[in-house]
Design a protein around this motif. Structure first.
Motif, PDB file in Angstrom:
ATOM      1  N   ASP A 107       0.838  -1.203   0.000  1.00  0.00           N
ATOM      2  CA  ASP A 107       0.000   0.000   0.000  1.00  0.00           C
ATOM      3  C   ASP A 107       0.873   1.252   0.000  1.00  0.00           C
ATOM      4  O   ASP A 107       1.906   1.300   0.681  1.00  0.00           O
ATOM      5  CB  ASP A 107      -0.916   0.024   1.213  1.00  0.00           C
ATOM      6  CG  ASP A 107      -2.034  -1.005   1.118  1.00  0.00           C
ATOM      7  OD1 ASP A 107      -1.999  -1.817   0.173  1.00  0.00           O
ATOM      8  OD2 ASP A 107      -2.920  -1.002   1.986  1.00  0.00           O
ATOM      9  N   SER A 108       0.468   2.277  -0.730  1.00  0.00           N
ATOM     10  CA  SER A 108       1.233   3.522  -0.771  1.00  0.00           C
ATOM     11  C   SER A 108       1.154   4.282   0.549  1.00  0.00           C
ATOM     12  O   SER A 108       2.084   5.003   0.925  1.00  0.00           O
ATOM     13  CB  SER A 108       0.740   4.416  -1.918  1.00  0.00           C
ATOM     14  OG  SER A 108      -0.643   4.696  -1.770  1.00  0.00           O
ATOM     15  N   ASN A 109       0.044   4.115   1.268  1.00  0.00           N
ATOM     16  CA  ASN A 109      -0.126   4.782   2.560  1.00  0.00           C
ATOM     17  C   ASN A 109      -0.841   3.819   3.515  1.00  0.00           C
ATOM     18  O   ASN A 109      -2.040   3.981   3.797  1.00  0.00           O
ATOM     19  CB  ASN A 109      -0.917   6.079   2.397  1.00  0.00           C
ATOM     20  CG  ASN A 109      -0.973   6.889   3.669  1.00  0.00           C
ATOM     21  OD1 ASN A 109      -0.095   6.781   4.523  1.00  0.00           O
ATOM     22  ND2 ASN A 109      -2.006   7.701   3.810  1.00  0.00           N
TER      23      ASN A 109
ATOM     24  N   ASN B 241       5.004   1.247  16.443  1.00  0.00           N
ATOM     25  CA  ASN B 241       5.933   1.892  15.518  1.00  0.00           C
ATOM     26  C   ASN B 241       6.731   0.920  14.668  1.00  0.00           C
ATOM     27  O   ASN B 241       7.766   1.292  14.117  1.00  0.00           O
ATOM     28  CB  ASN B 241       6.901   2.821  16.283  1.00  0.00           C
ATOM     29  CG  ASN B 241       6.168   3.952  16.954  1.00  0.00           C
ATOM     30  OD1 ASN B 241       5.250   4.529  16.381  1.00  0.00           O
ATOM     31  ND2 ASN B 241       6.546   4.266  18.176  1.00  0.00           N
ATOM     32  N   ARG B 242       6.322  -0.340  14.568  1.00  0.00           N
ATOM     33  CA  ARG B 242       7.017  -1.266  13.694  1.00  0.00           C
ATOM     34  C   ARG B 242       6.690  -0.946  12.242  1.00  0.00           C
ATOM     35  O   ARG B 242       5.586  -0.497  11.931  1.00  0.00           O
ATOM     36  CB  ARG B 242       6.625  -2.719  13.998  1.00  0.00           C
ATOM     37  CG  ARG B 242       7.581  -3.730  13.349  1.00  0.00           C
ATOM     38  CD  ARG B 242       7.344  -5.112  13.882  1.00  0.00           C
ATOM     39  NE  ARG B 242       6.167  -5.717  13.256  1.00  0.00           N
ATOM     40  CZ  ARG B 242       5.767  -6.959  13.518  1.00  0.00           C
ATOM     41  NH1 ARG B 242       6.411  -7.679  14.423  1.00  0.00           N
ATOM     42  NH2 ARG B 242       4.710  -7.475  12.926  1.00  0.00           N
ATOM     43  N   ASN B 243       7.640  -1.149  11.342  1.00  0.00           N
ATOM     44  CA  ASN B 243       7.424  -0.871   9.938  1.00  0.00           C
ATOM     45  C   ASN B 243       6.329  -1.769   9.363  1.00  0.00           C
ATOM     46  O   ASN B 243       6.145  -2.899   9.824  1.00  0.00           O
ATOM     47  CB  ASN B 243       8.721  -1.076   9.156  1.00  0.00           C
ATOM     48  CG  ASN B 243       9.761  -0.036   9.479  1.00  0.00           C
ATOM     49  OD1 ASN B 243       9.435   1.090   9.821  1.00  0.00           O
ATOM     50  ND2 ASN B 243      11.029  -0.414   9.393  1.00  0.00           N
ATOM     51  N   PRO B 244       5.639  -1.301   8.328  1.00  0.00           N
ATOM     52  CA  PRO B 244       4.598  -2.130   7.718  1.00  0.00           C
ATOM     53  C   PRO B 244       5.147  -3.440   7.154  1.00  0.00           C
ATOM     54  O   PRO B 244       4.481  -4.470   7.189  1.00  0.00           O
ATOM     55  CB  PRO B 244       4.049  -1.233   6.604  1.00  0.00           C
ATOM     56  CG  PRO B 244       4.368   0.159   7.046  1.00  0.00           C
ATOM     57  CD  PRO B 244       5.668   0.056   7.764  1.00  0.00           C
ATOM     58  N   SER B 245       6.354  -3.401   6.607  1.00  0.00           N
ATOM     59  CA  SER B 245       6.990  -4.605   6.064  1.00  0.00           C
ATOM     60  C   SER B 245       7.967  -5.173   7.073  1.00  0.00           C
ATOM     61  O   SER B 245       8.638  -4.434   7.797  1.00  0.00           O
ATOM     62  CB  SER B 245       7.721  -4.275   4.756  1.00  0.00           C
ATOM     63  OG  SER B 245       6.818  -3.756   3.792  1.00  0.00           O
TER      64      SER B 245
ATOM     65  N   TYR C  53      -2.934  -2.667   8.257  1.00  0.00           N
ATOM     66  CA  TYR C  53      -3.826  -3.268   7.287  1.00  0.00           C
ATOM     67  C   TYR C  53      -3.218  -3.118   5.895  1.00  0.00           C
ATOM     68  O   TYR C  53      -2.253  -2.381   5.686  1.00  0.00           O
ATOM     69  CB  TYR C  53      -5.193  -2.571   7.303  1.00  0.00           C
ATOM     70  CG  TYR C  53      -5.953  -2.696   8.605  1.00  0.00           C
ATOM     71  CD1 TYR C  53      -6.509  -3.918   8.995  1.00  0.00           C
ATOM     72  CD2 TYR C  53      -6.144  -1.591   9.442  1.00  0.00           C
ATOM     73  CE1 TYR C  53      -7.225  -4.037  10.176  1.00  0.00           C
ATOM     74  CE2 TYR C  53      -6.857  -1.697  10.632  1.00  0.00           C
ATOM     75  CZ  TYR C  53      -7.388  -2.922  10.998  1.00  0.00           C
ATOM     76  OH  TYR C  53      -8.090  -3.040  12.163  1.00  0.00           O
ATOM     77  N   GLY C  54      -3.821  -3.789   4.921  1.00  0.00           N
ATOM     78  CA  GLY C  54      -3.418  -3.585   3.540  1.00  0.00           C
ATOM     79  C   GLY C  54      -3.110  -4.875   2.809  1.00  0.00           C
ATOM     80  O   GLY C  54      -3.311  -5.981   3.316  1.00  0.00           O
ATOM     81  N   VAL C  55      -2.592  -4.714   1.592  1.00  0.00           N
ATOM     82  CA  VAL C  55      -2.218  -5.845   0.738  1.00  0.00           C
ATOM     83  C   VAL C  55      -0.737  -6.139   0.924  1.00  0.00           C
ATOM     84  O   VAL C  55       0.102  -5.234   0.878  1.00  0.00           O
ATOM     85  CB  VAL C  55      -2.526  -5.536  -0.738  1.00  0.00           C
ATOM     86  CG1 VAL C  55      -2.057  -6.685  -1.635  1.00  0.00           C
ATOM     87  CG2 VAL C  55      -4.023  -5.286  -0.927  1.00  0.00           C
ATOM     88  N   TYR C  56      -0.429  -7.403   1.126  1.00  0.00           N
ATOM     89  CA  TYR C  56       0.951  -7.842   1.355  1.00  0.00           C
ATOM     90  C   TYR C  56       1.396  -8.826   0.276  1.00  0.00           C
ATOM     91  O   TYR C  56       0.610  -9.647  -0.197  1.00  0.00           O
ATOM     92  CB  TYR C  56       1.087  -8.535   2.706  1.00  0.00           C
ATOM     93  CG  TYR C  56       1.054  -7.614   3.905  1.00  0.00           C
ATOM     94  CD1 TYR C  56       2.222  -7.221   4.547  1.00  0.00           C
ATOM     95  CD2 TYR C  56      -0.162  -7.140   4.399  1.00  0.00           C
ATOM     96  CE1 TYR C  56       2.190  -6.383   5.649  1.00  0.00           C
ATOM     97  CE2 TYR C  56      -0.198  -6.299   5.504  1.00  0.00           C
ATOM     98  CZ  TYR C  56       0.982  -5.923   6.124  1.00  0.00           C
ATOM     99  OH  TYR C  56       0.939  -5.095   7.219  1.00  0.00           O
ATOM    100  N   LYS C  57       2.656  -8.721  -0.099  1.00  0.00           N
ATOM    101  CA  LYS C  57       3.337  -9.778  -0.815  1.00  0.00           C
ATOM    102  C   LYS C  57       4.017 -10.645   0.246  1.00  0.00           C
ATOM    103  O   LYS C  57       4.833 -10.148   1.024  1.00  0.00           O
ATOM    104  CB  LYS C  57       4.388  -9.216  -1.770  1.00  0.00           C
ATOM    105  CG  LYS C  57       3.832  -8.391  -2.922  1.00  0.00           C
ATOM    106  CD  LYS C  57       3.150  -9.259  -3.962  1.00  0.00           C
ATOM    107  CE  LYS C  57       2.748  -8.433  -5.173  1.00  0.00           C
ATOM    108  NZ  LYS C  57       2.056  -9.252  -6.191  1.00  0.00           N
TER     109      LYS C  57
END
Length: 270
Positions: free
Chosen positions: A175-177, A187-191, A212-216
Motif C-alpha cells: 500500500d502507498s499509505n 511503531n514497527r514498519n509495515p513490512s 492493514y493492507g495488501v501484502y506480498k
C-alpha cells in the motif's frame, strides 16, 4: 525484477547495516590488512540478472549507507561450465544481464583482483521451495484484541521442507499509505521479515501485523551464509563490536544465492 526489489530494500537493508558495523569494528582494530579489504554484496536470485556491488569499508561515524564505490575492477563469475565477465555500472555495481545464467543447482564462483590480492567467493543456488500456500488469502484482524488470545493461530503459511533447509519469510506491504492497526501500535514498519528457523510452517496470530493492507508474502530459500550474517550482529553495541561472518576470501561481505516464491495476502478488519 519485482521480487528482487522487495528483497533488496527490506532484508538487505538490515544486512548492509551489519556489514557496516563489522567494517567499523575492523577499522578500529590494529589489523591494517583487514581495513583495506573490499566489501562485496551480492544476492543471486534464480531467473534474475546477476548484480554485484563492491565498496570500501567506512568509519563508524559515517552516516552513508555504503562506503565509497570501488570501480575499475574486472569481475568474473562462473557457474561451473560458463564464465562471464560482469559489466561495470554506477556506484560500484557490476552486472550481467542474461537472467538465464542464474539457475538452480549450480555452484557460482566470483573472482577479481584488488590491491594485488585475488578476492573470491562461492555459493550454491538452492532449489525452489514447493507446496508454498496460505490457508486463506484474506486475514481478518479482530476488531477487539484480547491479550489472552495473542498466541491463538488464525491463519497458517506452509511449505514442504523435509530436509529442514533455511528459509526466510518476507511480508511486504504494498500500500502507498498503509493504515496502522491502532490497537497494537508499536511503531514497527509495515513490512517485516521472519527467520523460520528451518521450519516448514508459520502461524499468523492477531499480533502478527501492525498495518492493514495488501501484502506480498515472499518465501526465500536461503543458504547458511545468509542466515549467519543476518543474525550475527543483531545484539551488538559500541561496547561489544564483533566481526560479521563472511564467505568472501580476502574481502568482507556476502556472496549468496536464494530462491523466491510469492503469494498475495490482504489484511482487513473482521
Amino acid at each position: 525484477m519485482e521480487i528482487k526489489t522487495y528483497i533488496r530494500y527490506t532484508f538487505f537493508a538490515l544486512i548492509a547495516g551489519c556489514l557496516m558495523m563489522a567494517s567499523a569494528c575492523k577499522k578500529n582494530s590494529s589489523d591494517t590488512d583487514a581495513v583495506n579489504k573490499p566489501v562485496v554484496e551480492a544476492y543471486l536470485v534464480a531467473g534474475q540478472p546477476l548484480s554485484v556491488k563492491v565498496y570500501q569499508q567506512k568509519d563508524l561515524t559515517d552516516t552513508a549507507t555504503y562506503g565509497s564505490a570501488i570501480t575499475g575492477l574486472t569481475i568474473n563469475v562462473s557457474n561451473g561450465t560458463q564464465t562471464v565477465k560482469l559489466t561495470e555500472g554506477t556506484n560500484g555495481t557490476y552486472t550481467y544481464s542474461d537472467a538465464s545464467f542464474v539457475t538452480a543447482g549450480k555452484t557460482y564462483s566470483l573472482q577479481f583482483t584488488y590491491n594485488n590480492l585475488v578476492v573470491s567467493a562461492s555459493t550454491v543456488m538452492p532449489g525452489k521451495s514447493v507446496g508454498f500456500k496460505l490457508t486463506d488469502s484474506v486475514f481478518h484482524e479482530p476488531n477487539t484484541l484480547d491479550q489472552a488470545y495473542n498466541d491463538k493461530v488464525r491463519d497458517t503459511i506452509t511449505w514442504t521442507n523435509p530436509d529442514s533447509l533455511q528459509h526466510m519469510l518476507l511480508f511486504k506491504n504494498t500500500d502507498s499509505n498503509p493504515f496502522e492497526i491502532i490497537a497494537v501500535r508499536n511503531n514497527r514498519n509495515p513490512s517485516f521479515e521472519i527467520n523460520t528457523e528451518r521450519a516448514s510452517t508459520y502461524s499468523i496470530t492477531q499480533t502478527t501485523f501492525k498495518y492493514y493492507g495488501v501484502y506480498k508474502v515472499i518465501l526465500l530459500r536461503v543458504n547458511d551464509e545468509y542466515i549467519n550474517i543476518l543474525t550475527s550482529n543483531t545484539r551488538g553495541s559500541s561496547q561489544n563490536l564483533v566481526n560479521t561472518p563472511t564467505n568472501v576470501v580476502n574481502g568482507l561481505g556476502i556472496f549468496t544465492a536464494m530462491q523466491a516464491d510469492t503469494l498475495n495476502l490482504r489484511v482487513t478488519t473482521e
